[in-house]
Design a protein around this motif. Sequence first.
Motif, PDB file in Angstrom:
ATOM      1  N   TYR A 133      35.148 -32.431 -18.808  1.00 18.49           N
ATOM      2  CA  TYR A 133      33.694 -32.312 -18.785  1.00 18.49           C
ATOM      3  C   TYR A 133      33.176 -31.831 -17.435  1.00 18.49           C
ATOM      4  O   TYR A 133      32.045 -31.344 -17.342  1.00 18.49           O
ATOM      5  N   GLY A 134      34.002 -31.959 -16.405  1.00 24.25           N
ATOM      6  CA  GLY A 134      33.638 -31.370 -15.131  1.00 24.25           C
ATOM      7  C   GLY A 134      33.552 -29.860 -15.222  1.00 24.25           C
ATOM      8  O   GLY A 134      32.818 -29.212 -14.458  1.00 24.25           O
ATOM      9  N   ILE A 135      34.269 -29.284 -16.160  1.00 17.40           N
ATOM     10  CA  ILE A 135      34.200 -27.835 -16.403  1.00 17.40           C
ATOM     11  C   ILE A 135      33.164 -27.521 -17.481  1.00 17.40           C
ATOM     12  O   ILE A 135      32.252 -26.719 -17.284  1.00 17.40           O
ATOM     13  N   SER A 136      33.272 -28.172 -18.628  1.00 18.73           N
ATOM     14  CA  SER A 136      32.489 -27.761 -19.796  1.00 18.73           C
ATOM     15  C   SER A 136      30.997 -28.079 -19.684  1.00 18.73           C
ATOM     16  O   SER A 136      30.164 -27.314 -20.175  1.00 18.73           O
ATOM     17  N   SER A 137      30.633 -29.201 -19.046  1.00 18.51           N
ATOM     18  CA  SER A 137      29.237 -29.625 -19.049  1.00 18.51           C
ATOM     19  C   SER A 137      28.330 -28.678 -18.277  1.00 18.51           C
ATOM     20  O   SER A 137      27.123 -28.622 -18.542  1.00 18.51           O
ATOM     21  N   ASN A 138      28.871 -27.965 -17.294  1.00 17.46           N
ATOM     22  CA  ASN A 138      28.040 -27.076 -16.478  1.00 17.46           C
ATOM     23  C   ASN A 138      28.494 -25.622 -16.584  1.00 17.46           C
ATOM     24  O   ASN A 138      28.069 -24.779 -15.785  1.00 17.46           O
ATOM     25  N   LEU A 139      29.332 -25.337 -17.579  1.00 16.68           N
ATOM     26  CA  LEU A 139      29.900 -23.995 -17.694  1.00 16.68           C
ATOM     27  C   LEU A 139      28.833 -22.944 -17.967  1.00 16.68           C
ATOM     28  O   LEU A 139      28.861 -21.842 -17.408  1.00 16.68           O
ATOM     29  N   VAL A 140      27.874 -23.266 -18.831  1.00 18.41           N
ATOM     30  CA  VAL A 140      26.847 -22.282 -19.168  1.00 18.41           C
ATOM     31  C   VAL A 140      26.035 -21.897 -17.931  1.00 18.41           C
ATOM     32  O   VAL A 140      25.637 -20.733 -17.767  1.00 18.41           O
ATOM     33  N   ASN A 141      25.827 -22.848 -17.024  1.00 17.38           N
ATOM     34  CA  ASN A 141      25.101 -22.538 -15.791  1.00 17.38           C
ATOM     35  C   ASN A 141      25.939 -21.685 -14.851  1.00 17.38           C
ATOM     36  O   ASN A 141      25.407 -20.821 -14.149  1.00 17.38           O
ATOM     37  N   TYR A 142      27.250 -21.922 -14.815  1.00 14.56           N
ATOM     38  CA  TYR A 142      28.112 -21.078 -13.979  1.00 14.56           C
ATOM     39  C   TYR A 142      28.110 -19.638 -14.486  1.00 14.56           C
ATOM     40  O   TYR A 142      28.031 -18.688 -13.702  1.00 14.56           O
ATOM     41  N   LEU A 143      28.185 -19.479 -15.796  1.00 15.58           N
ATOM     42  CA  LEU A 143      28.228 -18.132 -16.367  1.00 15.58           C
ATOM     43  C   LEU A 143      26.928 -17.368 -16.088  1.00 15.58           C
ATOM     44  O   LEU A 143      26.965 -16.150 -15.873  1.00 15.58           O
ATOM     45  N   THR A 144      25.809 -18.060 -16.100  1.00 16.15           N
ATOM     46  CA  THR A 144      24.530 -17.377 -15.862  1.00 16.15           C
ATOM     47  C   THR A 144      24.238 -17.195 -14.370  1.00 16.15           C
ATOM     48  O   THR A 144      23.750 -16.148 -13.962  1.00 16.15           O
ATOM     49  N   SER A 145      24.530 -18.196 -13.563  1.00 19.05           N
ATOM     50  CA  SER A 145      24.167 -18.124 -12.140  1.00 19.05           C
ATOM     51  C   SER A 145      25.208 -17.417 -11.282  1.00 19.05           C
ATOM     52  O   SER A 145      24.866 -16.805 -10.264  1.00 19.05           O
ATOM     53  N   LYS A 146      26.485 -17.473 -11.675  1.00 21.99           N
ATOM     54  CA  LYS A 146      27.555 -16.889 -10.855  1.00 21.99           C
ATOM     55  C   LYS A 146      28.137 -15.618 -11.459  1.00 21.99           C
ATOM     56  O   LYS A 146      28.392 -14.643 -10.746  1.00 21.99           O
ATOM     57  N   LEU A 147      28.371 -15.618 -12.776  1.00 24.82           N
ATOM     58  CA  LEU A 147      28.874 -14.398 -13.422  1.00 24.82           C
ATOM     59  C   LEU A 147      27.731 -13.530 -13.932  1.00 24.82           C
ATOM     60  O   LEU A 147      27.973 -12.447 -14.475  1.00 24.82           O
ATOM     61  N   HIS A 148      26.488 -14.014 -13.789  1.00 26.72           N
ATOM     62  CA  HIS A 148      25.277 -13.250 -14.099  1.00 26.72           C
ATOM     63  C   HIS A 148      25.203 -12.812 -15.564  1.00 26.72           C
ATOM     64  O   HIS A 148      24.753 -11.709 -15.868  1.00 26.72           O
ATOM     65  N   GLU A 149      25.628 -13.695 -16.468  1.00 27.47           N
ATOM     66  CA  GLU A 149      25.503 -13.415 -17.900  1.00 27.47           C
ATOM     67  C   GLU A 149      24.130 -13.882 -18.397  1.00 27.47           C
ATOM     68  O   GLU A 149      23.536 -14.797 -17.835  1.00 27.47           O
ATOM     69  N   GLY A 150      23.636 -13.261 -19.474  1.00 21.35           N
ATOM     70  CA  GLY A 150      22.368 -13.661 -20.062  1.00 21.35           C
ATOM     71  C   GLY A 150      22.496 -14.951 -20.855  1.00 21.35           C
ATOM     72  O   GLY A 150      23.606 -15.437 -21.119  1.00 21.35           O
ATOM     73  N   THR A 151      21.354 -15.498 -21.267  1.00 24.86           N
ATOM     74  CA  THR A 151      21.338 -16.773 -21.996  1.00 24.86           C
ATOM     75  C   THR A 151      22.131 -16.692 -23.298  1.00 24.86           C
ATOM     76  O   THR A 151      22.971 -17.558 -23.589  1.00 24.86           O
TER      77      THR A 151
END
Length: 581
Positions: free
Chosen positions: A18-36
Amino acid sequence: MESLLISRYEIFERMAFYGISSNLVNYLTSKLHEGTVTSARNVNNWSGAIWITPILGAYIADTHWGRYWTFTVFSFIYILGMVVLTLAVSLPSLRPPECAKNASLCEEASTLQVGVFYFGLYVLALGTGGTKPNISTIGADQFDEFEAKEKAQKVSFFNWWMFSVFFGSLFAQTFLIYIQEYVGFAVGYAVPTLGLIISVGIFLLGTPFYRHKLQKGNPFGRIAQVIVAAVRKWRVKVPADAGELYEWESKAYVAKGRFPISNTPFLRFLDKAATKNGSSTSSPWRLCTVTQVEETKLMIKLLPIWVAMFIPGTILAQVNTLFIKQGNTLKRNMGPHFEIPSGCLTAFVTMSMLVSIVIYDRVLVQLFRKFTGKPRGITILQRIGIGLVIEIILMVFAAITEKQRIGAVKAHGLEGNPKAVAPLTVFILLPQFILMGIRDAFLEVGKLEFFYDQSPESMQSIGTALFASAIGIGSFISSSLLTTVTDITGKNGHTSWVLDNLNASRLYYYYALLAVLSFLNTLFFLVVSWLYVYKRETSEAFGSSHEMNATQNVKQQQSYTNVDNINGMPMDLKVHGFQLK
């Protein structure tokens, strides 16, 4: 003690996951710059893989390596995935460039950076495929069905197992996510990686004390044999007397550390596989035992309930995707100097579930027992059904809350700004997170117990994999549904229900759609659960008290033998007098 050690492992492992999965969507948007929409879809696809791969792990465990070795080998694959992810967010060459706070466009991550990160994610998914279906099963194996005290303890095992799961999750969803947001993802990923290594070490320390069960051969092959044998003899009439069907003597099962299963009047066509009719007993593709036929029946009977769990998996997928993205659009301040990371909102699911499990196990079960006289208080399917009703209420609340949020956004003219924060507190989302936790205490715990308890004794890893795969398929459905809804509702110049800019979206329609799907699925579940017939208790597997006493005598003479070492493979594991190599 053994189950306690395994539960301790699960606390650390869930902290890592859960250290990975719970905040993964935020990493993808804020760091990998993916859309919602893209990030939500990618998280759902990864979650689907996480929960589908246990089928592979269960197959390997039941067919080749056994639960212990399958778990151990895949644990190191799991660790490899975590290490790759930690390097991907730590090394400058693998870390995408930062995006300016108010920038409208961000520099895209390179193919190498994206590739390494997703490689780590899917190696992790492969690793969990071997650990997830086996660790809870190993824990349940530590309880002896023939000992009254241990059998009673097993009733509470899955409740406290899920308590351990969510205790580790709570640490990840608060402390680790805070570190990721305010210290950095490098430290935020390194800590759960270390936690995973510690958890595997804890598990291995308990090796000399575990009870190890012998793998029973290829479960899919045994099922296929029954179906092929029945089809080959489709014209053969099944005898009215079940005693005329082909079966081994009970002593043969006792010697193999297995239990026979008596014939049942369901799916009678499959009984043709056990009808002798001059068939050679040397070919299992022509003649199968009654027990093998009944094992197949048990697995087939699980399938309608399994299908009914797909939509709950879809609902569950919203927690780590759209629920969190909603949190990013609301005021998250607690005082002038502290802002709650949106990923930490999932901690309310965990806390709600922890409290609900304790209340259920210590209060509700006792109350239900007074009325029903059953050890569990209510049946497992009744427990799941309560969870499904709560799920409908949850999605209705989510739709109403999102409608309220959009109303505030429009009132302040913020629709055109995807980074605008609505003048509402993030705590308006609490009802949907708390209801999700209560729902999990009934539905998810019930699912895990149901698929383990109702699977044949020789196929319980496959049963646990059915629990996991239902969540995986639900995640894939969520990904496909999100893409389909986005495309269809955005046609002919209309505003799509779900956009990268949630402030311009009509997400409440999407949540309402999920509520309708959940309602229809609950109706389907009520039908299939009403038709479902529970399997007999293991202690009822033997037809007479004499056979039962014989089994007890054998059991007293044949003890589980400790594992001598963990350095070499193969290793001898003695189970009821048999060696597993």
